[in-house]
Design an enzyme around this catalytic site. Structure first.
Site, PDB file in Angstrom:
ATOM      1  N   CYS A 330       0.827  -1.205   0.000  1.00 15.77           N
ATOM      2  CA  CYS A 330       0.000   0.000   0.000  1.00 15.77           C
ATOM      3  C   CYS A 330       0.864   1.259   0.000  1.00 15.77           C
ATOM      4  CB  CYS A 330      -0.941   0.012   1.203  1.00 15.77           C
ATOM      5  SG  CYS A 330      -0.099  -0.040   2.803  1.00 15.77           S
ATOM      6  N   GLU A 364      -1.928   1.161  -4.738  1.00 17.28           N
ATOM      7  CA  GLU A 364      -1.615  -0.172  -4.245  1.00 17.28           C
ATOM      8  C   GLU A 364      -0.858  -0.904  -5.350  1.00 17.28           C
ATOM      9  OE1 GLU A 364      -3.111  -2.669  -0.720  1.00 17.28           O
ATOM     10  OE2 GLU A 364      -3.443  -0.586  -1.265  1.00 17.28           O
TER      11      GLU A 364
END
Length: 370
Positions: A330, A364
């Site tokens: 992330c 992401e």
């Protein structure tokens, strides 16, 4: 950074800018061109939290711009939120505006929804919650037809359940998940399905001839498994899976999810990445592993989905021992730093970008190393 402007007309432009930054950040690494998985431009967030602002007997949902933190921004709708959130927002606001018991010292509201249509509302207070509040909340629950939780300092009162039920379609099969309020779940359900599909595709490519009766894919070690988001669909591509997580709540949800999906080749342990690294190195025996024979595993693949700080040095050392690494990140910056270390012994075979948070600078990423 200021609150994002959510406008589908700008979606491709903002995504292009993020991809340009990503390519520049990873220019020094030997990475293949990334697969790009877009988000829906509207109604992509399955959860949302709003402060409550009271004015002359009415209430508003508000958010605050970090550049002007003292100025509340009232919202009647939330375009990023799921359709279910946007349906519930005016219904809840209108009801609360006419109910002094529920409105009194109400501080914030959280919505948790799913792609499959389930919903849960949490009302957060700056006061103790008593029987009078609970009776009023039960009337609200009956009116809206949605489960409720009341929270105040040190206290949580679910009127029935504290979870929602999600169903995700991955690799031609439905997977059922219990997602517990207050625990981490992927906020963008559509993008999460892209992530699960991509990860399963990479796992299949590692052992294309594997059948259910053949352990040709070896075994999988998964760190940071949460409620089993990746664990469930990936389990069908490996002989056995050992999944680790530190949160007791997430472990309980994952065990439930494994049972309802009839997944029988996964064992779970409540261990940190440091602890499982120590255990695999033979440095210490953990009571939480007493029912698991580590020597029975033939680990071929490591799956990591770490927090924003990425992998610590101990976990990086553990990762270097694996033939294959599936890395979900992330934070592209810490991913890049970790890849610089991992590329000393591995090469990047696949790279993907998932736009989990449209209209923000966040991306992401998924990487397969071998």
């Amino acid at each position: 950074m200021p609150l994002p402007i959510i406008d589908p007309a700008h979606y491709e432009t903002q995504l292009a800018a993020k991809l340009q930054t990503l390519r520049a950040d990873f220019a020094a690494l030997d990475t293949p061109a990334p697969e790009i998985f877009r988000s829906a431009p509207l109604h992509y967030r399955l959860r949302a939290e709003f402060r409550i602002w009271k004015n002359a007997g009415t209430i508003d949902y508000v958010m605050f711009d970090p550049d002007a933190p003292q100025q509340p921004i009232a919202l009647t709708q939330f375009p990023a939120g799921s359709q279910r959130i946007n349906t519930l927002m005016p219904q809840l606001r209108d009801y609360l505006s006419g109910d002094e018991i529920l409105r009194h010292r109400l501080y914030a509201v959280e919505f948790l929804t799913t792609l499959s249509g389930d919903a849960l509302i949490t009302l957060i207070y700056h006061k103790p919650l008593n029987d009078e509040w609970q009776a009023a909340a039960l009337r609200l629950r009956a009116t809206l037809g949605v489960d409720l939780i009341g929270r105040s300092r040190g206290k949580k009162i679910p009127l029935d359940r504290d979870w929602v039920q999600e169903t995700l379609r991955v690799a031609g099969r439905d997977w059922n998940y219990r997602q517990i309020e207050g625990s981490f779940t992927q906020p963008n359900g559509g993008t999460n399905q892209h992530m699960l599909e991509w990860t399963c595709t990479q796992a299949r490519a590692l052992s294309p001839n594997r059948s259910l009766s053949n352990n040709g894919g070896g075994d999988l070690l998964e760190l940071y498994c949460g409620n089993g988001n990746f664990t469930l669909p990936l389990s069908q591509h490996f002989g056995k899976v050992l999944a680790t997580e530190v949160s007791k709540t997430s472990i309980a949800a994952a065990q439930h999810n494994l049972a309802v999906n009839h997944v029988e080749n996964v064992s779970m342990a409540r261990l940190s990445s440091d602890e499982i690294s120590t255990a695999l190195s033979g440095g210490r025996a953990f009571r939480r592993l007493s029912a698991i024979d580590l020597t029975s595993y033939d680990f071929s693949t490591l799956l990591v989905d770490p927090p924003r700080m990425g992998l610590d040095p101990v976990t990086l050392k553990l990762a270097e021992r694996f033939e294959n690494i599936l890395y979900i990140s992330c934070n592209p910056q810490t991913l890049r730093d970790n890849l610089i270390v991992l590329q000393e012994n591995h090469r990047i075979k696949a790279f993907a970008v998932f736009d989990q948070f449209p209209y923000t600078h966040h991306l992401e990423c998924g990487v397969l190393l071998a």
